[in-house]
Design a protein around this motif. Structure first.
Motif, mmCIF file in Angstrom:
data_model
loop_
_atom_site.group_PDB
_atom_site.id
_atom_site.type_symbol
_atom_site.label_atom_id
_atom_site.label_comp_id
_atom_site.label_asym_id
_atom_site.label_seq_id
_atom_site.Cartn_x
_atom_site.Cartn_y
_atom_site.Cartn_z
ATOM 1 N N HIS A 8 33.160 44.604 -27.223
ATOM 2 C CA HIS A 8 34.330 43.843 -27.660
ATOM 3 C C HIS A 8 34.310 43.783 -29.190
ATOM 4 N N VAL A 9 35.465 43.857 -29.792
ATOM 5 C CA VAL A 9 35.576 43.755 -31.247
ATOM 6 C C VAL A 9 36.734 42.835 -31.577
ATOM 7 N N ILE A 11 33.460 41.312 -35.963
ATOM 8 C CA ILE A 11 32.315 41.131 -35.069
ATOM 9 C C ILE A 11 32.450 42.072 -33.877
ATOM 10 N N VAL A 12 31.396 42.840 -33.622
ATOM 11 C CA VAL A 12 31.322 43.712 -32.448
ATOM 12 C C VAL A 12 30.240 43.159 -31.534
ATOM 13 N N SER A 13 30.569 42.915 -30.278
ATOM 14 C CA SER A 13 29.634 42.366 -29.305
ATOM 15 C C SER A 13 29.728 43.158 -28.003
ATOM 16 N N ASP A 14 28.751 42.948 -27.129
ATOM 17 C CA ASP A 14 28.776 43.627 -25.836
ATOM 18 C C ASP A 14 29.064 42.624 -24.721
ATOM 19 N N ASP A 44 42.061 46.521 -42.597
ATOM 20 C CA ASP A 44 42.646 47.853 -42.475
ATOM 21 C C ASP A 44 41.720 48.768 -41.694
ATOM 22 N N ILE A 45 42.110 50.027 -41.602
ATOM 23 C CA ILE A 45 41.359 50.995 -40.815
ATOM 24 C C ILE A 45 40.010 51.319 -41.452
ATOM 25 N N VAL A 46 39.920 51.227 -42.781
ATOM 26 C CA VAL A 46 38.660 51.553 -43.464
ATOM 27 C C VAL A 46 37.556 50.592 -43.029
ATOM 28 N N ASN A 47 37.851 49.291 -43.038
ATOM 29 C CA ASN A 47 36.845 48.310 -42.646
ATOM 30 C C ASN A 47 36.619 48.292 -41.142
ATOM 31 N N ALA A 48 37.636 48.669 -40.367
ATOM 32 C CA ALA A 48 37.429 48.816 -38.927
ATOM 33 C C ALA A 48 36.438 49.938 -38.640
ATOM 34 N N LYS A 49 36.532 51.022 -39.389
ATOM 35 C CA LYS A 49 35.572 52.119 -39.234
ATOM 36 C C LYS A 49 34.165 51.682 -39.625
ATOM 37 N N ILE A 50 34.067 50.862 -40.665
ATOM 38 C CA ILE A 50 32.748 50.436 -41.143
ATOM 39 C C ILE A 50 32.009 49.632 -40.079
ATOM 40 N N VAL A 51 32.689 48.658 -39.480
ATOM 41 C CA VAL A 51 32.004 47.810 -38.497
ATOM 42 C C VAL A 51 31.691 48.584 -37.215
ATOM 43 N N LEU A 52 32.562 49.509 -36.816
ATOM 44 C CA LEU A 52 32.272 50.317 -35.630
ATOM 45 C C LEU A 52 31.137 51.296 -35.883
ATOM 46 N N GLN A 53 31.061 51.832 -37.099
ATOM 47 C CA GLN A 53 29.968 52.731 -37.453
ATOM 48 C C GLN A 53 28.637 51.968 -37.481
ATOM 49 N N LYS A 54 28.662 50.725 -37.959
ATOM 50 C CA LYS A 54 27.453 49.900 -37.935
ATOM 51 C C LYS A 54 26.966 49.678 -36.511
ATOM 52 N N ALA A 55 27.907 49.388 -35.613
ATOM 53 C CA ALA A 55 27.540 49.168 -34.214
ATOM 54 C C ALA A 55 26.975 50.438 -33.589
ATOM 55 N N LYS A 56 27.546 51.585 -33.940
ATOM 56 C CA LYS A 56 27.055 52.865 -33.407
ATOM 57 C C LYS A 56 25.647 53.162 -33.904
ATOM 58 N N GLN A 57 25.380 52.903 -35.182
ATOM 59 C CA GLN A 57 24.051 53.134 -35.727
ATOM 60 C C GLN A 57 23.032 52.157 -35.164
ATOM 61 N N ARG A 58 23.451 50.945 -34.922
ATOM 62 C CA ARG A 58 22.523 49.930 -34.389
ATOM 63 C C ARG A 58 22.097 50.268 -32.970
ATOM 64 N N THR A 59 23.032 50.669 -32.133
ATOM 65 C CA THR A 59 22.721 50.919 -30.725
ATOM 66 C C THR A 59 22.227 52.338 -30.471
ATOM 67 N N LEU A 100 35.883 50.038 -25.033
ATOM 68 C CA LEU A 100 35.968 49.116 -26.169
ATOM 69 C C LEU A 100 37.227 48.274 -26.007
ATOM 70 N N VAL A 101 37.051 46.948 -26.009
ATOM 71 C CA VAL A 101 38.157 46.018 -25.836
ATOM 72 C C VAL A 101 38.470 45.388 -27.191
ATOM 73 N N SER A 102 39.743 45.404 -27.570
ATOM 74 C CA SER A 102 40.172 44.825 -28.843
ATOM 75 C C SER A 102 41.518 44.150 -28.656
ATOM 76 N N ASP A 103 41.957 43.475 -29.715
ATOM 77 C CA ASP A 103 43.291 42.895 -29.694
ATOM 78 C C ASP A 103 44.303 43.957 -30.132
ATOM 79 N N GLY A 104 45.483 43.525 -30.511
ATOM 80 C CA GLY A 104 46.545 44.481 -30.814
ATOM 81 C C GLY A 104 46.543 45.035 -32.219
#
Length: 280
Positions: free
Chosen positions: A109-110, A133-136, A151-166, A173-177
């Motif tokens: 979830h993000v 915040i990205v959670s499971d 924006d999309i730049v910071n959305a990529k940053i947090v998703l990339q962090k989650a990918k590197q962490r796991t 992936l569940v998100s809002d609109g």
């Protein structure tokens, strides 16, 4: 004895200090340190510092932590000192993720929320930033990120962090609109990850023969948990400090705060001082 600067084991004894504390010298980085480690040259004892960090795990301001320490330990500590202790030792607590890896699920979830951060440009009246915040599905926080832009730049940053962490990408992936997530998910995770847009109302989804009832209420509940901590902070002065404090809260949430019906913690607090000394 492990070097506190480069973690090398090639250390030798190097005399004593004026107070009789054993000194060491690292043959790799050529730096000297004492047996107290990162607690060296601190005005207050190690117990007072660790007690202050423990109290800050809960939604208490640094001023309230100061009052509790004065009441229990009869020690007068400045709230500024407690603030500086958090900034110094939070970097070492964040290394817990490497020592105690969590088992994350494939359902993430993000979400993002407003927090108060002072901008460098004082002409701009709005002092709000975005906490990503990205959670499971087990309420573990995978990654966090604080930015001024949504924006999309910071959305990529947090998703990339989650990918590197796991070390893997999620199946769902569940998100809002927010539209930024659509392109960010395709760019970071590719087509193997299914992106589901769901708000408070549950949405029925069939994925790989399994039926899911998905909503973003789990992410909203985690946001409320962060809001309790952030309420006593009254905002941050800088963006880098905001990211550091959020990482500090994340480590507390994942490892040190009792959660669940059994009120279990993943790391006992009595082990934290030794762990800080070893991972520094």
């Amino acid at each position: 004895m492990k070097c506190i600067y480069c973690n090398s084991l090639l250390t030798v004894k190097n005399g004593y200090s004026e107070k009789g504390v054993q000194r060491y010298k690292c043959n790799d980085c050529k730096k000297r340190f004492c047996e107290k480690g990162i607690f060296a040259r601190m005005r207050f004892p190690k117990e007072v510092i660790t007690n202050a960090l423990f109290l800050r795990l809960y939604p208490l301001s640094t001023r309230n932590v100061k009052r509790v320490l004065r009441k229990l330990n009869y020690i007068k500590v400045s709230h500024v000192s407690i603030y500086n202790w958090v900034l110094k030792f939070a970097r070492h607590l964040c290394k817990f993720a490497n020592i105690f890896p969590l088992r994350f699920t494939n359902l993430w979830h993000v979400d993002e929320k407003f927090i108060k951060v002072r901008r460098a440009n004082k002409k701009r009246k709005k002092e709000f930033a975005y906490l990503w915040i990205v959670s499971d599905s087990k309420n573990n926080v995978l990654a966090t990120h604080v930015s001024f832009a949504r924006d999309i730049v910071n959305a990529k940053i947090v998703l990339q962090k989650a990918k590197q962490r796991t070390g893997f990408i999620p199946e769902i992936l569940v998100s809002d609109g927010l539209q930024s997530y659509k392109k960010a998910v395709k760019k970071i995770f590719g087509k193997k990850t299914r992106h589901v847009i769901a708000h408070f109302k549950a949405k029925n989804v069939i994925h790989k023969g399994k039926w899911y009832k998905l909503s973003n209420n789990r992410a909203e509940s985690i946001n409320r948990f962060y809001a309790l901590w952030l309420h006593v902070c009254k905002g941050f002065k800088r963006l880098d400090n905001a990211n550091l404090w959020i990482e500090f809260f994340t480590v507390n949430y994942n490892y040190l705060i009792p959660r669940g019906e059994k009120e279990e913690v993943k790391v006992e607090w009595k082990k934290v001082p030794m762990l800080i000394k070893n991972v520094s």
